[in-house]
Design a protein around this motif. Structure first.
Motif, PDB file in Angstrom:
ATOM      1  N   THR A   7       0.829  -1.197   0.000  1.00 20.61           N
ATOM      2  CA  THR A   7       0.000   0.000   0.000  1.00 20.61           C
ATOM      3  C   THR A   7       0.867   1.253   0.000  1.00 20.61           C
ATOM      4  O   THR A   7       0.717   2.139  -0.836  1.00 20.61           O
ATOM      5  CB  THR A   7      -0.910   0.021   1.254  1.00 20.61           C
ATOM      6  N   SER A   8       1.858   1.291   0.935  1.00 27.76           N
ATOM      7  CA  SER A   8       2.687   2.496   1.038  1.00 27.76           C
ATOM      8  C   SER A   8       3.498   2.658  -0.246  1.00 27.76           C
ATOM      9  O   SER A   8       3.742   3.759  -0.698  1.00 27.76           O
ATOM     10  CB  SER A   8       3.604   2.420   2.251  1.00 27.76           C
ATOM     11  N   ARG A  10       2.547   2.173  -3.231  1.00 27.49           N
ATOM     12  CA  ARG A  10       1.745   2.866  -4.245  1.00 27.49           C
ATOM     13  C   ARG A  10       1.560   4.338  -3.932  1.00 27.49           C
ATOM     14  O   ARG A  10       1.540   5.162  -4.805  1.00 27.49           O
ATOM     15  CB  ARG A  10       0.353   2.213  -4.334  1.00 27.49           C
ATOM     16  N   ARG A  11       1.406   4.626  -2.647  1.00 25.22           N
ATOM     17  CA  ARG A  11       0.982   5.971  -2.287  1.00 25.22           C
ATOM     18  C   ARG A  11       2.091   7.019  -2.240  1.00 25.22           C
ATOM     19  O   ARG A  11       1.839   8.187  -2.322  1.00 25.22           O
ATOM     20  CB  ARG A  11       0.298   5.935  -0.909  1.00 25.22           C
ATOM     21  N   LEU A  12       3.348   6.570  -2.054  1.00 25.40           N
ATOM     22  CA  LEU A  12       4.422   7.550  -1.839  1.00 25.40           C
ATOM     23  C   LEU A  12       4.731   8.371  -3.089  1.00 25.40           C
ATOM     24  O   LEU A  12       4.790   7.839  -4.197  1.00 25.40           O
ATOM     25  CB  LEU A  12       5.710   6.839  -1.398  1.00 25.40           C
ATOM     26  N   ARG A  17       9.399   8.904  -1.462  1.00 19.48           N
ATOM     27  CA  ARG A  17      10.055   7.628  -1.779  1.00 19.48           C
ATOM     28  C   ARG A  17      11.566   7.754  -1.617  1.00 19.48           C
ATOM     29  O   ARG A  17      12.222   6.908  -1.023  1.00 19.48           O
ATOM     30  CB  ARG A  17       9.719   7.208  -3.230  1.00 19.48           C
TER      31      ARG A  17
END
Lengths: 240, 240
Positions: A7-8, A10-12, A17
């Motif tokens: 999940t993280s 995808r979101r960063l 990142r």
């Protein structure tokens, strides 16, 4: 864990990142010298793929190491910021507490970098380390309120900074002995002693030292140091 | 010149030739940082062909640099040997005179090596530099006559050695100011001050310091230092 990691992933955003990879790298460099950290290790620690690490750091480990060092240098320089009020020895102790906590937290990477000979060392990493030293020296000279320090005072401050680095490496080497508070107090004593010693043969340093001593409290670090010197010098009457 | 060069070319044995190439390399490393010295430069300085340099140092510049550093380290370690008689400050000043002459004579190479980030730096060059530091510390502890130094005394000696290195680099950086004798006297004062300061909080160092001070003459370095401190501390009566 894998689920939340994905999940993280995808979101960063790009900056986040990048920061995440640098944090993962710093965590590894703190535990092992840079030559024992691979990009695979960094990818695993950040729970991302190796190609992703390469997308952000196409120059590979050298580039990632430089970025991690840049980030660590920024953090280290924040340690030096201290309000210019109160006794100088108290300000110095506060900055040293933060610096030594940094050394403690980045042990392996700190040691590898300052000891030299690391495979990831470049002229750029050398320049970053040098910049940190210059920043530290600038802070100390600002606290001493010397807008135009002469060669002797500059040398005193830079030499003490080299001594602090040397002491920190020795401290790591000695299994973090003596206790960190004892090391900090000794480094403050060392600064006072070096400043006073230089003042004995340099007029500018003498002025600065007199002004700094005037701000020290009667029951503070300097008084304690002077009192404890009594027994050491008791048998050296022929020199006094 | 070419004629005599050719003659010496033929006559030199393996060990002599190797030593000649190392001497030529050291001469160049003294003037320029290692990255600005090519094997062609070394061949030209030694008046031999490039292939000959490679025959002796098939590993190229890194190998030649390591050999030059090894040779410089051996020379540097000889600086530290000093008879264990007379006041400690006089012995220290004599060793520092030789060390600072070495720094003066090997300026560029010394700076490049200790500042780190040089392209020819390897874990082996780092180990050689570390060995020199350990040898220096061993000599000082032997002069202090401490067969089993504790952590505080070891740290004091190693920290002072780091300070001497830092001061030497600053000295080169500052265009060799202050004059070398002034730098030497200040480094001796620094050692005395650091030893006395550590003695204030470490019993072993206190014993060693009392014994060392007992050997100092009444008109020597320590007395001069103490006398010059008077005016610096005159206004700090509230601390004493």
């Amino acid at each position: 864990m894998t689920g939340s990691g994905t999940t993280s992933y995808r979101r960063l955003g790009v900056a986040q990142r990048r920061a995440q990879l640098i944090t993962a790298a710093l965590g590894l460099f703190a535990q092992r010298p840079p030559e024992d950290v691979s990009l695979d290790d960094v990818a695993a620690a950040a729970q991302v793929s190796r190609p992703l690490v390469y997308r952000y750091f196409p120059g590979g480990k050298t580039q990632l190491y430089e970025a991690a060092l840049r980030s660590a240098a920024d953090e280290l320089e924040l340690c030096f910021a201290e309000p210019q009020t109160g006794p100088l020895t108290v300000r110095l102790a506060a900055a040293l507490d933060r610096y030594l906590a940094f050394v403690d937290g980045h042990a392996a990477g700190f040691g590898a970098l300052l000891q030299g000979g690391s495979v990831v060392e470049t002229s750029r990493t050398g320049a970053i380390v040098d910049e940190v030293r210059r920043t530290a020296a600038g802070h100390i000279l600002a606290h001493l309120q010397v807008p135009e320090p002469g060669v002797r005072l500059r040398m005193t401050v830079r030499t003490w900074i080299a001594a602090v680095e040397g002491a920190s490496l020795t401290w790591l080497d000695e299994g973090k002995r003596p206790p960190v508070e004892e090391l900090r107090d000794w480094l403050v004593d060392h600064f006072v002693a070096l400043l006073i010693t230089t003042a004995a043969s340099d007029e500018q340093t003498a002025r600065v030292t007199r002004a700094a001593l005037a701000l020290e409290p009667a029951d503070g670090v300097v008084t304690r140091l002077v009192r404890r010197l009594g027994p050491v010098l008791a048998e050296a009457g022929h020199l006094l």
